[in-house]
Design an enzyme around this catalytic site. Structure first.
Site, PDB file in Angstrom:
ATOM      1  N   HIS A  12       5.196  13.298   5.114  1.00  0.00           N
ATOM      2  CA  HIS A  12       5.382  12.023   4.411  1.00  0.00           C
ATOM      3  C   HIS A  12       5.948  11.042   5.433  1.00  0.00           C
ATOM      4  CE1 HIS A  12       5.969   9.744   0.504  1.00  0.00           C
ATOM      5  NE2 HIS A  12       6.491   8.949   1.431  1.00  0.00           N
ATOM      6  N   HIS A  14       4.963   7.188   7.076  1.00  0.00           N
ATOM      7  CA  HIS A  14       4.120   5.992   6.995  1.00  0.00           C
ATOM      8  C   HIS A  14       3.859   5.422   8.385  1.00  0.00           C
ATOM      9  CE1 HIS A  14       4.252   5.145   2.547  1.00  0.00           C
ATOM     10  NE2 HIS A  14       5.255   6.010   2.652  1.00  0.00           N
ATOM     11  N   ASP A  16       2.372   2.532   8.968  1.00  0.00           N
ATOM     12  CA  ASP A  16       2.704   1.105   8.939  1.00  0.00           C
ATOM     13  C   ASP A  16       4.181   0.857   8.641  1.00  0.00           C
ATOM     14  OD1 ASP A  16       2.241   2.051   6.369  1.00  0.00           O
ATOM     15  OD2 ASP A  16       0.567   0.712   5.969  1.00  0.00           O
ATOM     16  N   GLY A 170       3.863   1.813  -3.243  1.00  0.00           N
ATOM     17  CA  GLY A 170       4.227   0.438  -3.555  1.00  0.00           C
ATOM     18  C   GLY A 170       5.123   0.348  -4.772  1.00  0.00           C
ATOM     19  N   HIS A 197       3.003   8.738  -4.631  1.00  0.00           N
ATOM     20  CA  HIS A 197       4.406   8.335  -4.737  1.00  0.00           C
ATOM     21  C   HIS A 197       4.757   8.249  -6.226  1.00  0.00           C
ATOM     22  CE1 HIS A 197       4.071   7.109  -0.533  1.00  0.00           C
ATOM     23  NE2 HIS A 197       5.345   6.750  -0.519  1.00  0.00           N
ATOM     24  N   GLU A 200      10.187   7.989  -7.849  1.00  0.00           N
ATOM     25  CA  GLU A 200      11.101   7.374  -6.881  1.00  0.00           C
ATOM     26  C   GLU A 200      11.838   6.222  -7.554  1.00  0.00           C
ATOM     27  OE1 GLU A 200      11.017   5.547  -2.318  1.00  0.00           O
ATOM     28  OE2 GLU A 200       9.161   5.629  -3.478  1.00  0.00           O
ATOM     29  N   ASP A 278       9.673   9.414   6.182  1.00  0.00           N
ATOM     30  CA  ASP A 278       9.215   8.265   5.402  1.00  0.00           C
ATOM     31  C   ASP A 278       8.794   7.141   6.342  1.00  0.00           C
ATOM     32  OD1 ASP A 278       8.376   7.022   3.112  1.00  0.00           O
ATOM     33  OD2 ASP A 278      10.357   6.402   2.436  1.00  0.00           O
ATOM     34  N   ASP A 279       9.740   6.305   6.779  1.00  0.00           N
ATOM     35  CA  ASP A 279       9.433   5.156   7.644  1.00  0.00           C
ATOM     36  C   ASP A 279      10.393   5.164   8.836  1.00  0.00           C
ATOM     37  OD1 ASP A 279       7.489   3.564   5.805  1.00  0.00           O
ATOM     38  OD2 ASP A 279       9.213   3.930   4.514  1.00  0.00           O
TER      39      ASP A 279
END
Length: 334
Positions: A12, A14, A16, A170, A197, A200, A278-279
């Site tokens: 998981h 991202h 971007d 999103g 997703h 959350e 995640d990010d």
């Protein structure tokens, strides 16, 4: 701790949401964009989490500067390549990188299909150069509505050979999964694996919806599953994995503290749950932090941390033969 005898995965993550601050600065200057700062140290607070955000949407806004500098398809190719380099330098043996082509294309009105092509190309080049196994998950960004997601899906399916799975991400509260049933029907018909997703920002009902209406095989975050015992039973029985992102869930205010994070509860309930980032660039963390700092703080025992590491590979969207090949590569048995 990280067990060196097991493949280290991040399923998981991202693409971007992992654009380097230096790359944002470089591309911003290349395309003559008005960035919020022109030096790396002063830019970081604008593109990286420095405090807990009040909610998921506020967290997601931190990602916007990263995609705002994607002024060409070559820029998209660059950030894809750098994502592979970052994954390799983090010590990962396998990662699934997810990206929203509409989100990446939006600011500079790039062709969405061109973005998909550029990302696939950048990933392929990176895998060759850094000897790491990377798969791509296409994201439908529900925040932009059903029509935008149809455009994304069309572009992803046009390059089906380079895409392993489909995700929905999103604004979970504003755009429930039920709006995207036809999108996921098409994706499943095309042979894509499904992760969503859910749980959350919204409650357990969002996870049920992801499973029953979208065909989710895995759940991203899934924190709110802890509120529904029957759901946890179902996840465990049907081996529907939870992609846990510990630090992220603190930064988005999804949980109030690592000590109250439900990952340990999930593992003790027999749910196949894994540890992920995640990010990373936006969060200012890497996978080692999640294993060495976040997981112990979340109450996981060394045995449970090892189990979560093993689960990452078990949950991966690759064949059993490919999983075994990774195990043999990391810890060959003579």
């Amino acid at each position: 701790m990280i067990d060196p005898r097991l493949p280290l995965t991040d399923i998981h993550r991202h693409l971007d949401g992992n654009i380097r601050a230096q790359t944002i600065l470089d591309l911003g200057q290349q395309f003559n964009l008005n960035l919020p700062a022109n030096e790396l140290d002063t830019l970081r607070p604008h593109v990286q989490i420095t405090k807990t955000e009040p909610d998921l949407v506020s967290f997601l806004q931190k990602l916007d500067w990263g995609v705002a500098v994607l002024g060409s398809l070559d820029a998209c190719r660059r950030v894809a390549y750098e994502n592979v380099e970052d994954a390799a330098h983090a010590g990962l043996h396998y990662a699934e990188l997810r990206f929203s082509p509409f989100y990446m294309a939006m600011k500079h009105q790039l062709p969405i299909t061109g973005v998909v092509e550029a990302v696939i190309d950048g990933i392929a080049s990176g895998c060759r150069d850094f000897n790491i196994d990377i798969r791509l998950i296409g994201i439908l960004s529900r925040t932009f509505g059903e029509q935008a997601c149809l455009q994304e899906l069309d572009s992803l399916l046009a390059h089906r050979e380079g895409i392993t799975a489909l995700d929905l991400a999103g604004d979970e509260l504003g755009f429930p999964g039920s709006l995207f049933r036809r999108h996921f029907n098409r994706a499943r018909d095309a042979g894509l694996r499904i992760t969503v997703h859910a749980g959350e920002a919204a409650g357990p009902e969002s996870i049920w919806q992801a499973i029953r209406e979208l065909g989710a095989e895995r759940i991203g975050h899934g924190v709110k599953a802890v509120e529904d015992r029957k759901l946890m039973d179902y996840l465990a029985e049907h081996k529907i994995g939870i992609e846990s992102c510990l630090t992220s869930n603190i930064q988005t205010s999804t949980v109030v503290s690592l000590a109250t994070h439900p990952l340990a509860t999930f593992l003790r309930h027999g749910i196949v749950a894994s540890i992920n980032t995640d990010d990373p660039a936006v969060q200012g963390i890497e996978i080692a932090n999640e294993y060495l700092v976040a997981a112990p703080a979340a109450g996981l025992t060394p045995h449970e941390i090892r189990q979560a590491q093993a689960n990452g590979l078990e949950m991966a969207f690759i064949s059993e033969q490919e999983k075994q090949a990774l195990r043999d590569k990391v810890f060959p048995i003579s």
